[in-house]
Write a protein that holds these residues in place. Structure first.
Motif, PDB file in Angstrom:
ATOM      1  N   PHE B 141       0.823  -1.213   0.000  1.00  6.86           N
ATOM      2  CA  PHE B 141       0.000   0.000   0.000  1.00  6.86           C
ATOM      3  C   PHE B 141       0.859   1.266   0.000  1.00  6.86           C
ATOM      4  CE2 PHE B 141      -2.785   3.163   2.141  1.00  6.86           C
ATOM      5  CZ  PHE B 141      -3.832   3.133   1.243  1.00  6.86           C
ATOM      6  N   VAL B 142       2.068   1.207   0.576  1.00  3.52           N
ATOM      7  CA  VAL B 142       2.900   2.411   0.651  1.00  3.52           C
ATOM      8  C   VAL B 142       3.852   2.525  -0.540  1.00  3.52           C
ATOM      9  CG1 VAL B 142       2.829   2.466   3.171  1.00  3.52           C
ATOM     10  CG2 VAL B 142       4.737   1.351   2.026  1.00  3.52           C
ATOM     11  N   LEU B 143       3.839   1.538  -1.434  1.00  5.97           N
ATOM     12  CA  LEU B 143       4.789   1.568  -2.543  1.00  5.97           C
ATOM     13  C   LEU B 143       4.255   2.398  -3.708  1.00  5.97           C
ATOM     14  CD1 LEU B 143       5.958  -2.149  -2.574  1.00  5.97           C
ATOM     15  CD2 LEU B 143       7.093  -0.172  -1.575  1.00  5.97           C
ATOM     16  N   SER B 144       5.189   2.940  -4.472  1.00  7.20           N
ATOM     17  CA  SER B 144       4.829   3.725  -5.646  1.00  7.20           C
ATOM     18  C   SER B 144       4.048   2.868  -6.653  1.00  7.20           C
ATOM     19  CB  SER B 144       6.109   4.257  -6.298  1.00  7.20           C
ATOM     20  OG  SER B 144       5.960   4.338  -7.686  1.00  7.20           O
ATOM     21  N   GLY B 145       2.917   3.373  -7.093  1.00  9.81           N
ATOM     22  CA  GLY B 145       2.110   2.638  -8.064  1.00  9.81           C
ATOM     23  C   GLY B 145       2.862   2.390  -9.361  1.00  9.81           C
ATOM     24  N   VAL B 146       3.746   3.321  -9.713  1.00 10.19           N
ATOM     25  CA  VAL B 146       4.533   3.165 -10.933  1.00 10.19           C
ATOM     26  C   VAL B 146       5.459   1.960 -10.800  1.00 10.19           C
ATOM     27  CG1 VAL B 146       6.170   4.274 -12.476  1.00 10.19           C
ATOM     28  CG2 VAL B 146       4.430   5.641 -11.329  1.00 10.19           C
ATOM     29  N   GLY B 147       6.169   1.878  -9.667  1.00 12.16           N
ATOM     30  CA  GLY B 147       7.087   0.764  -9.443  1.00 12.16           C
ATOM     31  C   GLY B 147       6.341  -0.565  -9.399  1.00 12.16           C
ATOM     32  N   VAL B 148       5.229  -0.589  -8.683  1.00 10.98           N
ATOM     33  CA  VAL B 148       4.431  -1.818  -8.584  1.00 10.98           C
ATOM     34  C   VAL B 148       3.939  -2.234  -9.969  1.00 10.98           C
ATOM     35  CG1 VAL B 148       2.247  -2.736  -7.726  1.00 10.98           C
ATOM     36  CG2 VAL B 148       3.753  -1.484  -6.183  1.00 10.98           C
ATOM     37  N   GLY B 149       3.473  -1.275 -10.743  1.00  9.94           N
ATOM     38  CA  GLY B 149       2.982  -1.577 -12.084  1.00  9.94           C
ATOM     39  C   GLY B 149       4.058  -2.196 -12.955  1.00  9.94           C
ATOM     40  N   LEU B 150       5.286  -1.641 -12.888  1.00  6.76           N
ATOM     41  CA  LEU B 150       6.373  -2.172 -13.718  1.00  6.76           C
ATOM     42  C   LEU B 150       6.767  -3.575 -13.283  1.00  6.76           C
ATOM     43  CD1 LEU B 150       8.642   0.952 -14.271  1.00  6.76           C
ATOM     44  CD2 LEU B 150       7.286  -0.281 -15.962  1.00  6.76           C
ATOM     45  N   ALA B 151       6.833  -3.799 -11.956  1.00  6.45           N
ATOM     46  CA  ALA B 151       7.206  -5.123 -11.455  1.00  6.45           C
ATOM     47  C   ALA B 151       6.220  -6.167 -11.965  1.00  6.45           C
ATOM     48  CB  ALA B 151       7.250  -5.119  -9.930  1.00  6.45           C
ATOM     49  N   TRP B 152       4.940  -5.830 -11.923  1.00  7.42           N
ATOM     50  CA  TRP B 152       3.923  -6.792 -12.370  1.00  7.42           C
ATOM     51  C   TRP B 152       3.847  -6.908 -13.880  1.00  7.42           C
ATOM     52  CZ3 TRP B 152       1.460 -10.511  -9.830  1.00  7.42           C
ATOM     53  CH2 TRP B 152       1.458 -10.452  -8.424  1.00  7.42           C
ATOM     54  N   GLN B 153       4.206  -5.821 -14.568  1.00  2.00           N
ATOM     55  CA  GLN B 153       4.200  -5.885 -16.026  1.00  2.00           C
ATOM     56  C   GLN B 153       5.162  -6.971 -16.512  1.00  2.00           C
ATOM     57  OE1 GLN B 153       5.749  -2.453 -18.176  1.00  2.00           O
ATOM     58  NE2 GLN B 153       3.974  -2.543 -19.511  1.00  2.00           N
ATOM     59  N   TYR B 154       6.320  -7.051 -15.849  1.00  2.00           N
ATOM     60  CA  TYR B 154       7.291  -8.087 -16.203  1.00  2.00           C
ATOM     61  C   TYR B 154       6.721  -9.472 -15.904  1.00  2.00           C
ATOM     62  CZ  TYR B 154      11.623 -10.829 -16.036  1.00  2.00           C
ATOM     63  OH  TYR B 154      12.584 -11.789 -16.220  1.00  2.00           O
ATOM     64  N   ILE B 155       6.062  -9.620 -14.745  1.00  2.00           N
ATOM     65  CA  ILE B 155       5.505 -10.933 -14.381  1.00  2.00           C
ATOM     66  C   ILE B 155       4.424 -11.346 -15.375  1.00  2.00           C
ATOM     67  CG2 ILE B 155       4.155 -12.155 -12.621  1.00  2.00           C
ATOM     68  CD1 ILE B 155       5.653 -10.489 -10.516  1.00  2.00           C
ATOM     69  N   PHE B 156       3.601 -10.382 -15.804  1.00  4.06           N
ATOM     70  CA  PHE B 156       2.482 -10.697 -16.699  1.00  4.06           C
ATOM     71  C   PHE B 156       2.901 -10.836 -18.158  1.00  4.06           C
ATOM     72  CE2 PHE B 156      -0.518  -9.329 -13.327  1.00  4.06           C
ATOM     73  CZ  PHE B 156      -1.484 -10.291 -13.498  1.00  4.06           C
ATOM     74  N   ASP B 157       4.115 -10.413 -18.500  1.00  2.00           N
ATOM     75  CA  ASP B 157       4.537 -10.442 -19.906  1.00  2.00           C
ATOM     76  C   ASP B 157       4.332 -11.845 -20.491  1.00  2.00           C
ATOM     77  OD1 ASP B 157       6.826  -8.699 -21.783  1.00  2.00           O
ATOM     78  OD2 ASP B 157       6.353 -10.793 -22.257  1.00  2.00           O
ATOM     79  N   PRO B 158       3.512 -11.973 -21.560  1.00  2.00           N
ATOM     80  CA  PRO B 158       3.153 -13.311 -22.053  1.00  2.00           C
ATOM     81  C   PRO B 158       4.354 -14.100 -22.563  1.00  2.00           C
ATOM     82  CG  PRO B 158       1.731 -11.628 -23.007  1.00  2.00           C
ATOM     83  CD  PRO B 158       2.836 -10.909 -22.306  1.00  2.00           C
ATOM     84  N   THR B 159       5.387 -13.416 -23.067  1.00  2.00           N
ATOM     85  CA  THR B 159       6.518 -14.126 -23.663  1.00  2.00           C
ATOM     86  C   THR B 159       7.595 -14.453 -22.629  1.00  2.00           C
ATOM     87  OG1 THR B 159       6.108 -12.608 -25.492  1.00  2.00           O
ATOM     88  CG2 THR B 159       7.946 -14.155 -25.714  1.00  2.00           C
TER      89      THR B 159
END
Lengths: 285, 320
Positions: B141-159
């Motif tokens: 909850f205290v983490l930057s939404g930008v950082g969280v979004g990027l971390a998950w973007q890598y996890i979700f990357d289909p390839t």
């Protein structure tokens, strides 16, 4: 007597562990695993990144992602910018909140009820709604790519004022009135009595503001275009945009760690206060 | 208040007539009152001025801008009356934007509250490490939404992402999270819930801990099952907490921006009201007037929701 009825039997122990710890472990893993994977991935070489296999531990470790990220986006400078914006912004906000809350509680003024409602109503106005008019106003005054341009529109503080007012209302009025009889003016009563007595609440408001300012994104994103003036979240978007091939995920993750880690460290040290601060006002008596 | 007894700086009163002292006292009181008013303004005015300039002024200005055909930065704008509103509400886009906003808000609020309650129930046992677990669950909850979004973007990357690799090991192809509009929305909802459920959990935990054990013991003596106890005792007693979370989570979800901007910059499938307002002004559309119209609509929605929640829902909540 069956084996199960002994309180420390193996089956009872296992059942207790499953019932008590399994859900907690699950919740912790769901939070920790992605963050751990982020940190590990920030050390992955391009070869480890572009593979379709799941690679958890980097082999070889590739710390060059960090210097590469810092080469593309000036992270030390961004760190300084974020620190300045956070310290100055949160500092002024706390001061403003202390003064306003003091006036609302301890200074007799016929219209203060209406002033309080006007402050309270700002909680309903999200900053995002004000972005276009504030952008026109601040950039018209030359505030683009300046510290004051980033800080100024966010200084108005309804939330801090509200929390501190609630806290000041609980202070013992007799003590403060006695100080007045002894001839202490408002200035002395504020700094020598109210602020020390309400110090925990003020610290809480300060922490909440620090977290908020450090992570704030939309306003710095629209008001800053010069990379030298970006705050960390905005700079991270710049890194994302310039390194958008699959092979550079390692670099982007390194930048992400540099933005998230300071907050995690501060949170680990002060978690009790931050949690109370961010959740205050929730439990009604 | 009795706080008006003050060592007076006025000269001692001369006993000349009966009416004079009261006249002086009144004048003194008035002077003190105006001094208090001056102090009030000196203390509160900086904040009030900032609130007026950067919160209320933009609110009104938005309503004016919403009647313009205008590009941000352009010196001139064409007044178009209410046609921005008409264009929006008569287009198919309005339905889509409201649907996306509603789905995103309802899904994130429901999931973070339901999961938050489950986590809170797990943490409410007297076990070692519960404090540490509480802090851990809260930390996103205290983490930057930008950082969280990027971390998950890598996890979700289909390839190259971890999620795709795990699914492939079970013989399932990775969903195309970034190319399919519905899946993009699902993805952003999941990440938003991951980031915010700790907040609901901590608030619910505080609510659970304020339930007196007498009530639960009484229910147990009456032979209530654990399930019955939860639904007939705990949940009703938690309704003030639920109400509070419903209000704050709804307002927060309606303002969600960072994750959407980072994970789906083009907003395909994730264009909520607030993200549409951003795209129209700053995303290359050059429609600042249209954007101001959307912000005004969003603000109207927030006011209606707040009033609705204050007036209507609060009556139904069980308060101790």
């Amino acid at each position: 007597m069956t084996a199960d009825s002994r309180p420390l039997s193996r089956r009872n122990l296992v059942a207790a562990l499953v019932a008590d710890y399994l859900p907690i472990m699950l919740a912790i893993l769901i939070v920790v695993l992605p963050l751990a994977y982020l940190i590990l991935s920030s050390f992955k070489s391009p070869a480890d990144v572009i593979t379709q296999k799941l690679i958890v531990l980097p082999d070889p470790w590739h710390p060059a992602n960090y210097s590469e990220a810092a080469r593309i986006v000036p992270f030390p400078r961004l760190f300084l910018n974020s620190t300045i914006v956070t310290v100055v912004g949160a500092g002024i906000k706390v001061l403003l909140a202390v003064f306003t809350a003091y006036a609302l509680v301890f200074v007799r003024f016929p219209g203060r009820k209406y002033v309080f409602w006007a402050v309270l109503a700002t909680l309903m106005v999200p900053p995002q709604v004000s972005v276009v008019p504030n952008f026109v106003f601040v950039s018209g005054m030359g505030g683009q790519d300046t510290y004051w341009g980033i800080i100024l529109p966010g200084l108005a503080t309804g939330f801090g004022t509200f929390l501190l007012r609630q806290s000041f209302l609980t202070l013992p009025a007799e003590v403060i009135d006695a100080a007045q009889v002894d001839g202490a003016g408002h200035w002395r009563r504020l700094w020598h009595m109210v602020v020390p007595m309400a110090a925990p609440s003020i610290a809480t408001v300060a922490l909440v503001n620090i977290v908020f300012e450090w992570n704030d994104y939309l306003w710095p994103l629209v008001i800053v275009s010069d990379p030298q003036m970006m705050t960390l979240p905005v700079g991270l978007t710049l890194l994302q945009n310039s390194e958008n091939s699959a092979a550079s995920y390692g670099i982007v993750m390194a930048g992400t760690v540099m933005v998230l880690l300071p907050v995690l460290v501060v949170f680990a040290a002060l978690q009790r206060h931050i949690v109370t601060g961010l959740t205050q006002g929730s439990v009604k008596g | 208040m009795v706080a008006e007894i003050k060592p007076s700086t006025d000269p001692p009163l001369l006993e000349t007539s009966a009416s004079e002292p009261s006249f002086r006292a009144r004048r003194g009181r008035r002077r003190r009152a105006s001094r208090e008013a001056a102090i009030f303004l000196a203390f509160a005015l900086p904040n009030l001025a900032l609130i007026a300039v950067f919160t209320y002024r933009p609110l009104l200005l938005n309503m004016y801008y919403s009647t313009l055909d205008w590009t941000l930065g352009a010196p001139t704008a064409r007044p178009v009356g209410l046609s921005n509103y008409l264009d929006f509400f008569q287009s198919a886009e309005a339905g889509q934007v409201f649907l996306t906003t509603a789905v995103f808000t309802l899904a994130t609020v429901f999931l973070s509250m339901a999961l938050g309650l489950m986590v809170a129930l797990a943490l409410n046992r007297r076990v070692r490490g519960a404090g540490l677990a509480r802090a851990t669950v809260f930390s996103p909850f205290v983490l930057s939404g930008v950082g969280v979004g990027l971390a998950w973007q890598y996890i979700f990357d289909p390839t190259v992402g971890a999620l795709g690799a795990i699914l492939r090991s079970f013989g399932i192809a990775s969903p195309q999270w970034f190319n399919n509009e519905t899946l993009s929305l699902v993805m952003v909802v999941l990440v938003y819930v991951w980031k915010n459920l700790g907040y609901a959990a901590v608030i619910y935990l505080a609510g659970l801990q304020s339930i007196s054990s007498d009530v639960l013991e009484a229910a147990a003596i009456d032979g209530a099952s654990a399930r019955r106890k939860f639904f007939s005792v705990v949940l009703p007693l938690l309704s003030p907490t639920t109400f509070f979370l419903l209000v704050t989570s709804t307002l927060n979800s309606l303002q969600a921006f960072d994750l959407i901007r980072v994970m789906t910059p083009l907003g395909r499938g994730t264009t909520t009201l607030i993200y549409d307002a951003y795209l129209r002004a700053f995303g290359g559309y050059n429609q600042a007037g249209y954007s101001a119209m959307l912000s005004t609509v969003l603000f109207g929605l927030l006011v209606i929701l707040t009033l609705f929640q204050l007036v209507f829902l609060e009556r139904r909540v069980h308060y101790r």
